[in-house]
Design an enzyme around this catalytic site. Structure first.
Site, short mmCIF file in Angstrom:
data_model
loop_
_atom_site.label_atom_id
_atom_site.label_comp_id
_atom_site.label_asym_id
_atom_site.label_seq_id
_atom_site.Cartn_x
_atom_site.Cartn_y
_atom_site.Cartn_z
N GLU A 22 2.81 13.67 6.54
CA GLU A 22 2.22 13.93 7.86
C GLU A 22 0.85 13.26 7.98
O GLU A 22 0.54 12.63 9.01
CB GLU A 22 2.08 15.43 8.08
CG GLU A 22 1.53 15.81 9.44
CD GLU A 22 1.47 17.30 9.66
OE1 GLU A 22 1.72 17.73 10.80
OE2 GLU A 22 1.17 18.05 8.70
N PHE A 72 -2.95 29.23 -6.37
CA PHE A 72 -1.78 29.76 -7.07
C PHE A 72 -2.11 30.03 -8.53
O PHE A 72 -2.72 29.21 -9.21
CB PHE A 72 -0.60 28.80 -6.95
CG PHE A 72 -0.11 28.65 -5.54
CD1 PHE A 72 0.59 29.69 -4.92
CD2 PHE A 72 -0.36 27.50 -4.81
CE1 PHE A 72 1.04 29.56 -3.62
CE2 PHE A 72 0.08 27.37 -3.50
CZ PHE A 72 0.79 28.41 -2.91
N ASP A 100 0.61 23.94 12.66
CA ASP A 100 1.45 25.02 12.13
C ASP A 100 0.70 26.33 12.34
O ASP A 100 -0.42 26.50 11.85
CB ASP A 100 1.72 24.79 10.64
CG ASP A 100 2.74 25.77 10.06
OD1 ASP A 100 2.78 26.94 10.50
OD2 ASP A 100 3.48 25.36 9.14
N ARG A 191 9.90 30.14 5.43
CA ARG A 191 8.75 30.58 6.23
C ARG A 191 8.49 32.08 6.09
O ARG A 191 8.28 32.79 7.07
CB ARG A 191 8.94 30.20 7.70
CG ARG A 191 9.03 28.71 7.93
CD ARG A 191 9.13 28.37 9.40
NE ARG A 191 7.88 28.65 10.09
CZ ARG A 191 6.86 27.81 10.18
NH1 ARG A 191 6.94 26.62 9.60
NH2 ARG A 191 5.77 28.14 10.84
#
Length: 351
Positions: A22, A72, A100, A191
């Protein structure tokens, strides 16, 4: 006029990941406007310059592609930390591309300061104080504002159809007629279950030959509120530049959303699907005003309607080709407004 574009949480290298792809596509389409733009990321590369080798204040505009702030395993994420250090040094307005709904701008410092490794950074290094303009892909700016209500320095919001970037690139092409091996195809992620009910409704227990590509997996669909017996075939992720070609293997490709996307975001996947050799079928709730295509045949309300429409397309090549011609015509009419889209983008970044 010099422009820097960064991804706020992902290393930009090539087309193997969606965030990297993107960012590169946006870089290309901005370059094609005749603007001087650099991608800044962790390392020098084919498309990128390193954060360490440029001065952010040498740039007249800083454009940031949205990302989450996740560490993470509790470990430092150099892509996030380097991007936010870069942003924190900038002394002018920052333009945040909000593509988003799950990825509003947020500061990393509140998430860093209590980590065992927080001593490696200071608040001054990471806290972004420049004013931020959110350029929202969603037309409903109230939703964009609500997503950013906890951020003090977000001061402006403007709608712009960012997702059209791919169809306005100089090398864009419609997909060629493709042999059909599938009835329906759908690409996406789980999602966090936000679309689980829709996915089960349209993709499971249909009796059709359906493929689900992307990073969703069958074992994620376990909510007892949405029972099912037979799943589609899950085939995993593909490169972003292969989506239209992948969709073209099917007679129809499905578009669905969730409550924050319905009648708000037109997604990149809409244009990728419209450009393919698959007939685009859209969940009615995603676009109740038929902004995308003003033709009810492209919309389905439930599983039964999807099955009926796909069977009609399977048994009538005339209908299939007619609907493909309509969607391609709409896409080409949108592409014909490329200069207007480019001017609107420049206006959004205050040029």
């Amino acid at each position: 006029m010099k422009i820097a574009i960064i991804n706020m949480g992902n290393n930009v290298i090539n087309f193997k990941t969606v965030p990297s792809s993107e960012t590169i596509y946006l870089f290309k389409v901005i370059s094609e406007m005749g603007l001087n733009v650099d991608i800044i990321s962790l390392k020098n590369g084919v498309y990128t310059k390193s954060f360490d080798e440029v001065d952010v204040n040498d740039y007249d505009r800083l454009i940031v592609v949205n990302s989450s702030i996740n560490f993470f395993g509790g470990k430092p994420n150099l892509a996030i930390l380097s991007a936010q250090k870069f942003m924190a040094k900038y002394k002018s307005k920052i333009y945040y591309l909000f593509t988003d709904i799950r990825l509003p701008f947020s500061q990393s410092w509140p998430n860093v300061k209590n980590r065992p490794w927080a001593y490696l950074y200071t608040e001054e290094e990471l806290l972004i104080k420049s004013p931020i303009k959110v350029i929202s892909q969603g037309i409903n700016l109230d939703i964009a504002k609500a997503a950013h209500k906890k951020v003090d320095n977000v001061i402006e919001f403007e709608y712009f159809p960012i997702e059209q970037y791919k169809i306005h690139m100089n090398d864009f092409q419609l997909s060629k007629p493709t042999k059909k091996t599938l009835d329906v195809i759908y690409g996406g992620s789980f999602r966090s279950g936000q679309r689980e009910s829709k996915m089960v409704e349209f993709l499971f227990d249909t009796g059709l030959n359906i493929e689900f590509f992307g990073n969703a997996r069958e074992k994620q669909f376990k909510n007892p509120k949405y029972p099912w017996t037979k799943a589609p075939v899950f085939t995993g992720k593909i490169p972003m530049n292969m989506v239209s070609e992948k969709n073209s293997q099917a007679i129809a490709a499905l578009i669905i959303g969730d409550k924050n996307y319905n009648d708000n975001f037109i997604t990149l996947r809409v244009w990728e699907t419209m450009a393919s050799d698959a007939v685009m079928l859209i969940d009615e709730e995603f676009d109740t005003k038929h902004r995308i295509i003003n033709d009810a045949r492209f919309y389905v309300n439930n599983r039964a309607e999807l099955i009926d429409r796909v069977n009609e397309l399977k048994h009538s090549d005339v209908l299939r080709k007619e609907m493909l011609s309509i969607q391609h015509d709409i896409l080409n009419k949108t592409r014909a407004k490329k200069a207007e889209w480019q001017d609107a983008f420049k206006k959004a970044i205050d040029l």
